[in-house]
Design a protein around this motif. Structure first.
Motif, PDB file in Angstrom:
ATOM      1  N   THR A 168       0.917  -1.221  -0.152  1.00 44.63           N
ATOM      2  CA  THR A 168       0.029  -0.044  -0.157  1.00 44.63           C
ATOM      3  C   THR A 168       0.958   1.535  -0.119  1.00 44.63           C
ATOM      4  O   THR A 168       2.071   1.320   0.198  1.00 44.63           O
ATOM      5  N   TYR A 169       0.393   2.415  -0.405  1.00 40.62           N
ATOM      6  CA  TYR A 169       0.933   3.669  -0.425  1.00 40.62           C
ATOM      7  C   TYR A 169       1.713   3.829   1.055  1.00 40.62           C
ATOM      8  O   TYR A 169       2.797   4.251   1.281  1.00 40.62           O
ATOM      9  N   GLU A 170       0.953   3.610   2.101  1.00 42.16           N
ATOM     10  CA  GLU A 170       1.408   3.837   3.917  1.00 42.16           C
ATOM     11  C   GLU A 170       2.552   2.647   3.948  1.00 42.16           C
ATOM     12  O   GLU A 170       3.535   3.074   4.429  1.00 42.16           O
ATOM     13  N   GLN A 171       2.503   1.442   3.403  1.00 40.32           N
ATOM     14  CA  GLN A 171       3.458   0.667   3.597  1.00 40.32           C
ATOM     15  C   GLN A 171       4.763   0.924   2.897  1.00 40.32           C
ATOM     16  O   GLN A 171       5.720   0.945   3.318  1.00 40.32           O
ATOM     17  N   ALA A 172       4.645   1.495   1.680  1.00 39.99           N
ATOM     18  CA  ALA A 172       5.635   1.864   0.929  1.00 39.99           C
ATOM     19  C   ALA A 172       6.282   3.094   1.326  1.00 39.99           C
ATOM     20  O   ALA A 172       7.523   3.318   1.556  1.00 39.99           O
ATOM     21  N   ALA A 173       5.672   3.979   1.958  1.00 43.94           N
ATOM     22  CA  ALA A 173       6.224   5.098   2.538  1.00 43.94           C
ATOM     23  C   ALA A 173       6.987   4.682   3.762  1.00 43.94           C
ATOM     24  O   ALA A 173       8.166   5.364   4.274  1.00 43.94           O
ATOM     25  N   HIS A 174       6.326   3.605   4.687  1.00 41.48           N
ATOM     26  CA  HIS A 174       7.197   3.222   5.916  1.00 41.48           C
ATOM     27  C   HIS A 174       8.614   2.770   5.387  1.00 41.48           C
ATOM     28  O   HIS A 174       9.588   2.928   5.966  1.00 41.48           O
ATOM     29  N   GLU A 175       8.406   1.768   4.395  1.00 42.09           N
ATOM     30  CA  GLU A 175       9.730   1.162   3.888  1.00 42.09           C
ATOM     31  C   GLU A 175      10.716   2.143   3.524  1.00 42.09           C
ATOM     32  O   GLU A 175      11.913   2.094   3.465  1.00 42.09           O
ATOM     33  N   LEU A 176      10.215   3.093   2.599  1.00 39.37           N
ATOM     34  CA  LEU A 176      11.209   4.273   1.968  1.00 39.37           C
ATOM     35  C   LEU A 176      11.389   5.423   2.936  1.00 39.37           C
ATOM     36  O   LEU A 176      12.174   6.410   2.711  1.00 39.37           O
ATOM     37  N   GLY A 177      10.803   5.680   4.112  1.00 44.72           N
ATOM     38  CA  GLY A 177      10.994   6.612   4.901  1.00 44.72           C
ATOM     39  C   GLY A 177      10.469   8.077   4.634  1.00 44.72           C
ATOM     40  O   GLY A 177      11.321   8.855   4.656  1.00 44.72           O
ATOM     41  N   CYS A 178       9.400   8.156   3.803  1.00 46.00           N
ATOM     42  CA  CYS A 178       8.852   9.369   3.477  1.00 46.00           C
ATOM     43  C   CYS A 178       7.512   9.590   3.519  1.00 46.00           C
ATOM     44  O   CYS A 178       6.790   8.528   3.741  1.00 46.00           O
ATOM     45  N   PRO A 179       6.974  10.698   3.130  1.00 49.72           N
ATOM     46  CA  PRO A 179       5.322  10.768   3.547  1.00 49.72           C
ATOM     47  C   PRO A 179       4.453  10.179   2.526  1.00 49.72           C
ATOM     48  O   PRO A 179       5.185   9.951   1.280  1.00 49.72           O
ATOM     49  N   VAL A 180       3.349   9.925   2.787  1.00 50.40           N
ATOM     50  CA  VAL A 180       2.638   8.963   1.667  1.00 50.40           C
ATOM     51  C   VAL A 180       2.402   9.626   0.621  1.00 50.40           C
ATOM     52  O   VAL A 180       2.412   9.491  -0.536  1.00 50.40           O
ATOM     53  N   GLY A 181       2.187  11.310   0.558  1.00 49.09           N
ATOM     54  CA  GLY A 181       2.107  12.252  -0.491  1.00 49.09           C
ATOM     55  C   GLY A 181       3.232  12.224  -1.134  1.00 49.09           C
ATOM     56  O   GLY A 181       3.206  11.974  -2.646  1.00 49.09           O
ATOM     57  N   THR A 182       4.497  11.899  -0.784  1.00 52.42           N
ATOM     58  CA  THR A 182       5.739  11.683  -1.632  1.00 52.42           C
ATOM     59  C   THR A 182       5.440  10.530  -2.562  1.00 52.42           C
ATOM     60  O   THR A 182       5.869  10.265  -3.612  1.00 52.42           O
ATOM     61  N   ILE A 183       5.015   9.379  -1.845  1.00 54.43           N
ATOM     62  CA  ILE A 183       5.003   8.131  -2.580  1.00 54.43           C
ATOM     63  C   ILE A 183       3.955   8.393  -3.910  1.00 54.43           C
ATOM     64  O   ILE A 183       4.173   7.807  -4.863  1.00 54.43           O
ATOM     65  N   LYS A 184       2.798   8.889  -3.608  1.00 53.07           N
ATOM     66  CA  LYS A 184       1.902   9.105  -4.557  1.00 53.07           C
ATOM     67  C   LYS A 184       2.417  10.006  -5.757  1.00 53.07           C
ATOM     68  O   LYS A 184       2.350   9.737  -6.934  1.00 53.07           O
ATOM     69  N   SER A 185       3.020  11.043  -5.470  1.00 47.59           N
ATOM     70  CA  SER A 185       3.625  12.061  -6.461  1.00 47.59           C
ATOM     71  C   SER A 185       4.852  11.146  -7.311  1.00 47.59           C
ATOM     72  O   SER A 185       4.701  11.415  -8.486  1.00 47.59           O
ATOM     73  N   ARG A 186       5.453  10.404  -6.562  1.00 43.80           N
ATOM     74  CA  ARG A 186       6.635   9.777  -7.320  1.00 43.80           C
ATOM     75  C   ARG A 186       6.107   8.499  -8.030  1.00 43.80           C
ATOM     76  O   ARG A 186       6.551   8.234  -9.490  1.00 43.80           O
ATOM     77  N   LEU A 187       5.078   7.773  -7.621  1.00 40.14           N
ATOM     78  CA  LEU A 187       4.240   7.006  -8.372  1.00 40.14           C
ATOM     79  C   LEU A 187       3.757   7.539  -9.733  1.00 40.14           C
ATOM     80  O   LEU A 187       3.788   7.102 -10.906  1.00 40.14           O
ATOM     81  N   ALA A 188       2.954   8.787  -9.690  1.00 44.67           N
ATOM     82  CA  ALA A 188       2.495   9.572 -10.684  1.00 44.67           C
ATOM     83  C   ALA A 188       3.266   9.796 -11.614  1.00 44.67           C
ATOM     84  O   ALA A 188       3.479   9.577 -13.039  1.00 44.67           O
ATOM     85  N   ARG A 189       4.569  10.281 -11.270  1.00 45.69           N
ATOM     86  CA  ARG A 189       5.739  10.643 -12.085  1.00 45.69           C
ATOM     87  C   ARG A 189       6.447   9.635 -12.830  1.00 45.69           C
ATOM     88  O   ARG A 189       6.697   9.454 -13.856  1.00 45.69           O
ATOM     89  N   GLY A 190       6.654   8.557 -12.070  1.00 46.01           N
ATOM     90  CA  GLY A 190       7.035   7.203 -12.439  1.00 46.01           C
ATOM     91  C   GLY A 190       5.943   6.703 -13.740  1.00 46.01           C
ATOM     92  O   GLY A 190       6.519   6.139 -14.423  1.00 46.01           O
ATOM     93  N   ARG A 191       4.932   6.548 -13.607  1.00 48.81           N
ATOM     94  CA  ARG A 191       3.895   6.101 -14.610  1.00 48.81           C
ATOM     95  C   ARG A 191       3.943   6.835 -15.621  1.00 48.81           C
ATOM     96  O   ARG A 191       3.994   6.362 -16.767  1.00 48.81           O
ATOM     97  N   GLU A 192       4.040   8.335 -15.494  1.00 46.77           N
ATOM     98  CA  GLU A 192       3.873   9.248 -16.711  1.00 46.77           C
ATOM     99  C   GLU A 192       5.291   8.909 -17.680  1.00 46.77           C
ATOM    100  O   GLU A 192       5.260   9.134 -18.606  1.00 46.77           O
ATOM    101  N   SER A 193       6.358   8.924 -17.011  1.00 49.36           N
ATOM    102  CA  SER A 193       7.630   8.545 -17.422  1.00 49.36           C
ATOM    103  C   SER A 193       7.627   7.226 -18.431  1.00 49.36           C
ATOM    104  O   SER A 193       7.923   7.246 -19.441  1.00 49.36           O
ATOM    105  N   LEU A 194       7.081   6.263 -17.795  1.00 51.69           N
ATOM    106  CA  LEU A 194       6.954   4.820 -18.216  1.00 51.69           C
ATOM    107  C   LEU A 194       6.052   4.981 -19.671  1.00 51.69           C
ATOM    108  O   LEU A 194       6.171   4.213 -20.593  1.00 51.69           O
ATOM    109  N   ARG A 195       4.920   5.697 -19.334  1.00 47.00           N
ATOM    110  CA  ARG A 195       3.973   5.944 -20.502  1.00 47.00           C
ATOM    111  C   ARG A 195       4.703   6.424 -21.805  1.00 47.00           C
ATOM    112  O   ARG A 195       4.567   5.994 -22.791  1.00 47.00           O
ATOM    113  N   ARG A 196       5.306   7.434 -21.465  1.00 45.39           N
ATOM    114  CA  ARG A 196       6.248   8.036 -22.496  1.00 45.39           C
ATOM    115  C   ARG A 196       7.157   7.349 -23.168  1.00 45.39           C
ATOM    116  O   ARG A 196       7.385   7.404 -24.383  1.00 45.39           O
ATOM    117  N   ARG A 197       8.007   6.584 -22.419  1.00 40.22           N
ATOM    118  CA  ARG A 197       8.769   5.578 -22.784  1.00 40.22           C
ATOM    119  C   ARG A 197       8.345   4.495 -23.733  1.00 40.22           C
ATOM    120  O   ARG A 197       8.879   4.444 -24.677  1.00 40.22           O
TER     121      ARG A 197
END
Length: 211
Positions: A168-197
């Motif tokens: 989950t977002y919360e579990q990933a945030a705990h694993e990576l030591g960052c806020p949930v909002g950061t996880i969501k933002s990075r996932l969105a950017r990662g998806r967009e980068s993958l889509r473009r590539r």
């Protein structure tokens, strides 16, 4: 030497079914236990890592190689690399992103080798036909894993944890030591980068739930 490593790996897998998975420990704790102990005492820690991340590793290998025997070989090779690197490997959180990167590179090397063999066979047989026999429904899936491997770490790690390992977002945030909002933002950017590539390479991007 390779035979000894294979026998050791198979012993670790047997432990998975006979000694449990030590599921309450973090990946860092499991790696430390594996490094610090010898023989059977280290096997439960390694078995726990296989149980935790094996499905993701095998899925990546199968997706890239599309041959069960080759995928199983790549799966085993990935965890053999973990055995070999465990003494120097340091992770603060999940070892999953590291394993995904290793699995992708092992599988891509195997795919290139298989591609060269097939090309030689076609040439020897003077075979005619299309350069690729992949079906439309498989289009993009191997490229997806390869492109995930090429993402910057700040995007790659959340993508692997949330979309490939199901955290989950919360579990990933705990694993990576960052806020949930950061996880969501990075996932969105990662998806967009993958889509473009993927679109740049002429591949149909898999559905969002698969990324």
């Amino acid at each position: 030497m390779a035979r000894d490593r294979t026998a050791s790996f198979q012993g670790h897998l047997r432990t998975l079914f006979t000694m449990g998975t030590a599921s309450g420990l973090t990946d860092a704790q499991l790696l430390e236990q594996f490094r610090a102990r010898r023989g059977e005492a280290a096997e439960p820690a390694f078995a726990a890592l296989v149980a935790r991340h094996g499905p993701m590793v095998l899925h990546a290998c199968r997706t890239i190689l599309r041959d069960e025997d080759d995928a199983q070989d790549a799966f085993q090779a990935t965890f053999l690399i973990l055995v070999r690197k465990a003494g120097s490997l340091w992770v603060r959180d999940s070892v999953g992103p590291w394993l995904h990167r290793v699995a992708c590179r092992v599988a891509v090397r195997a795919k290139l080798g298989a591609g060269r063999r097939r090309a030689m066979e076609r040439e020897a047989a003077d075979a005619a036909g299309p350069a690729s026999d992949r079906s439309g429904r498989d289009e993009g899936w191997d490229e997806l894993h390869e492109e995930i491997d090429r993402l910057p770490d700040r995007y790659r790690r959340p993508v692997v944890l949330c979309y490939l390992e199901g955290l989950t977002y919360e579990q990933a945030a705990h694993e990576l030591g960052c806020p949930v909002g950061t996880i969501k933002s990075r996932l969105a950017r990662g998806r967009e980068s993958l889509r473009r590539r993927l679109e740049r390479d002429g591949c149909a991007a898999p559905p969002r739930s698969a990324v």
